[in-house]
Design a protein around this motif. Sequence first.
Motif, mmCIF file in Angstrom:
data_model
loop_
_atom_site.group_PDB
_atom_site.id
_atom_site.type_symbol
_atom_site.label_atom_id
_atom_site.label_comp_id
_atom_site.label_asym_id
_atom_site.label_seq_id
_atom_site.Cartn_x
_atom_site.Cartn_y
_atom_site.Cartn_z
ATOM 1 N N THR A 146 -4.708 7.107 -7.453
ATOM 2 C CA THR A 146 -4.182 6.503 -6.219
ATOM 3 C C THR A 146 -5.158 6.703 -5.062
ATOM 4 N N ILE A 147 -5.775 7.866 -4.971
ATOM 5 C CA ILE A 147 -6.775 8.129 -3.928
ATOM 6 C C ILE A 147 -7.954 7.177 -4.080
ATOM 7 N N LEU A 148 -8.402 6.987 -5.329
ATOM 8 C CA LEU A 148 -9.514 6.075 -5.590
ATOM 9 C C LEU A 148 -9.144 4.645 -5.195
ATOM 10 N N MET A 149 -7.944 4.217 -5.537
ATOM 11 C CA MET A 149 -7.516 2.853 -5.237
ATOM 12 C C MET A 149 -7.361 2.623 -3.732
ATOM 13 N N MET A 150 -6.940 3.653 -2.985
ATOM 14 C CA MET A 150 -6.876 3.516 -1.525
ATOM 15 C C MET A 150 -8.268 3.383 -0.935
ATOM 16 N N LEU A 151 -9.221 4.133 -1.472
ATOM 17 C CA LEU A 151 -10.591 4.056 -0.974
ATOM 18 C C LEU A 151 -11.208 2.696 -1.294
ATOM 19 N N ALA A 152 -10.916 2.156 -2.486
ATOM 20 C CA ALA A 152 -11.459 0.859 -2.878
ATOM 21 C C ALA A 152 -10.789 -0.294 -2.143
ATOM 22 N N GLY A 153 -9.573 -0.084 -1.632
ATOM 23 C CA GLY A 153 -8.853 -1.144 -0.933
ATOM 24 C C GLY A 153 -7.823 -1.846 -1.786
ATOM 25 N N PHE A 154 -7.560 -1.328 -2.996
ATOM 26 C CA PHE A 154 -6.563 -1.943 -3.878
ATOM 27 C C PHE A 154 -5.161 -1.395 -3.625
ATOM 28 N N GLU A 155 -5.051 -0.313 -2.870
ATOM 29 C CA GLU A 155 -3.764 0.236 -2.425
ATOM 30 C C GLU A 155 -3.876 0.569 -0.943
ATOM 31 N N ASP A 156 -2.778 0.420 -0.212
ATOM 32 C CA ASP A 156 -2.745 0.772 1.205
ATOM 33 C C ASP A 156 -2.192 2.183 1.374
ATOM 34 N N ALA A 157 -2.794 2.955 2.251
ATOM 35 C CA ALA A 157 -2.256 4.272 2.575
ATOM 36 C C ALA A 157 -0.951 4.111 3.358
ATOM 37 N N THR A 158 0.021 4.969 3.068
ATOM 38 C CA THR A 158 1.274 4.951 3.824
ATOM 39 C C THR A 158 1.043 5.464 5.237
ATOM 40 N N SER A 159 0.190 6.468 5.377
ATOM 41 C CA SER A 159 -0.158 7.005 6.692
ATOM 42 C C SER A 159 -1.525 7.670 6.600
ATOM 43 N N GLY A 160 -2.131 7.919 7.760
ATOM 44 C CA GLY A 160 -3.431 8.573 7.802
ATOM 45 C C GLY A 160 -4.569 7.585 7.951
#
Length: 352
Positions: free
Chosen positions: A44-58
């Motif tokens: 999930t951390i990798l996908m947020m960094l790549a832009g395939f998942e959005d962070a809920t906060s931060g």
Amino acid sequence: MTFIRFQDVSKSFGQTRVVENLDLDVEKGEFLSLLGPSGSGKTTILMMLAGFEDATSGTILMDGERIQDLPPHRRGIGVVFQNYALFPHMTIAENVAFPLQMRGLAKAEVGTRVGRALERVRLGHLGDRRPDQLSGGQQQRVALTRALVFEPKVVLMDEPLGALDKQLREEMQLEIRELHRRLGLTVVFVTHDQGEALTMSNRIAIFDRGRISQVGTATEVYDHPENAFVAQFIGETNLLRATVAAADADGAVLALAGGAELRAGPGRAFRPGSAVTASVRPERLHLHAAPRPGAIEARVDDVVYQGDHLRLHLSRGDLSLIARAERRQAPPALGGPVHVAVDPADVAVFPA
């Protein structure tokens, strides 16, 4: 120089929090592995960094710029997935050319870059083949080449070696490490394989249930774990329940099961009577035939041949230990006594 920064990043799927208050920096040019069991939040951390998942906060920063509002193709990130995600209807050369074409490069420039990139991974002669005509190791190299061909700022790898057999996986670990060094890449690598992380990384971030348990070099997390989870997850260890019998500036005396005592070196301060957990690596147990001051007498329950070493199962009443002995040593007799000495500096102590 900090290149990527996660600031208080959390991610939830419905009511389930999978990443919690993550603060993590990645230095430019380093190889950082995200290590942890399944469900610990690594991918999930990798996908947020790549832009395939959005962070809920931060906030996620790259080169000082907030990247959460940028689409994946504008982040300058290459991604290698576990299943390689190669296009089956395209040739190898077409697969590698795809990210360059998406960025609008001229046809001649695309051809030059693709040819050079495939030669670098020793696949120049296979450019006209399709993915299903290649071995697993060759497909992995194609996926890696496609991620590198547009010269990304950072390369993300999500368990890219998990589908390979042991020998090929070890060969590709060294190949990826060499590419990282030669090209000066910044790599964030997700794995659940401790040996893989220890082999390849400049630093390792160990995750447990969406939180970082420890970040450090391979030596730091293996030799100096900060908690029992890290001690148990990285490599193998003896986790021993104990009570602090005495403590002073030089360390503590621990009372173990079976009436044994273990001396721990200076570190955290624990009050006498405190319940603690001690961690000792199997290779740090020194076995002797004759009694020694401070050594624990135990019985040899089993001797297991492991190729380059022997694995010994020892016991003393309710106390069980795993020890590792070199093959050149004569193994103690099965069922017989052995005396186990431990350097206090090799004993890590945590709150129970």
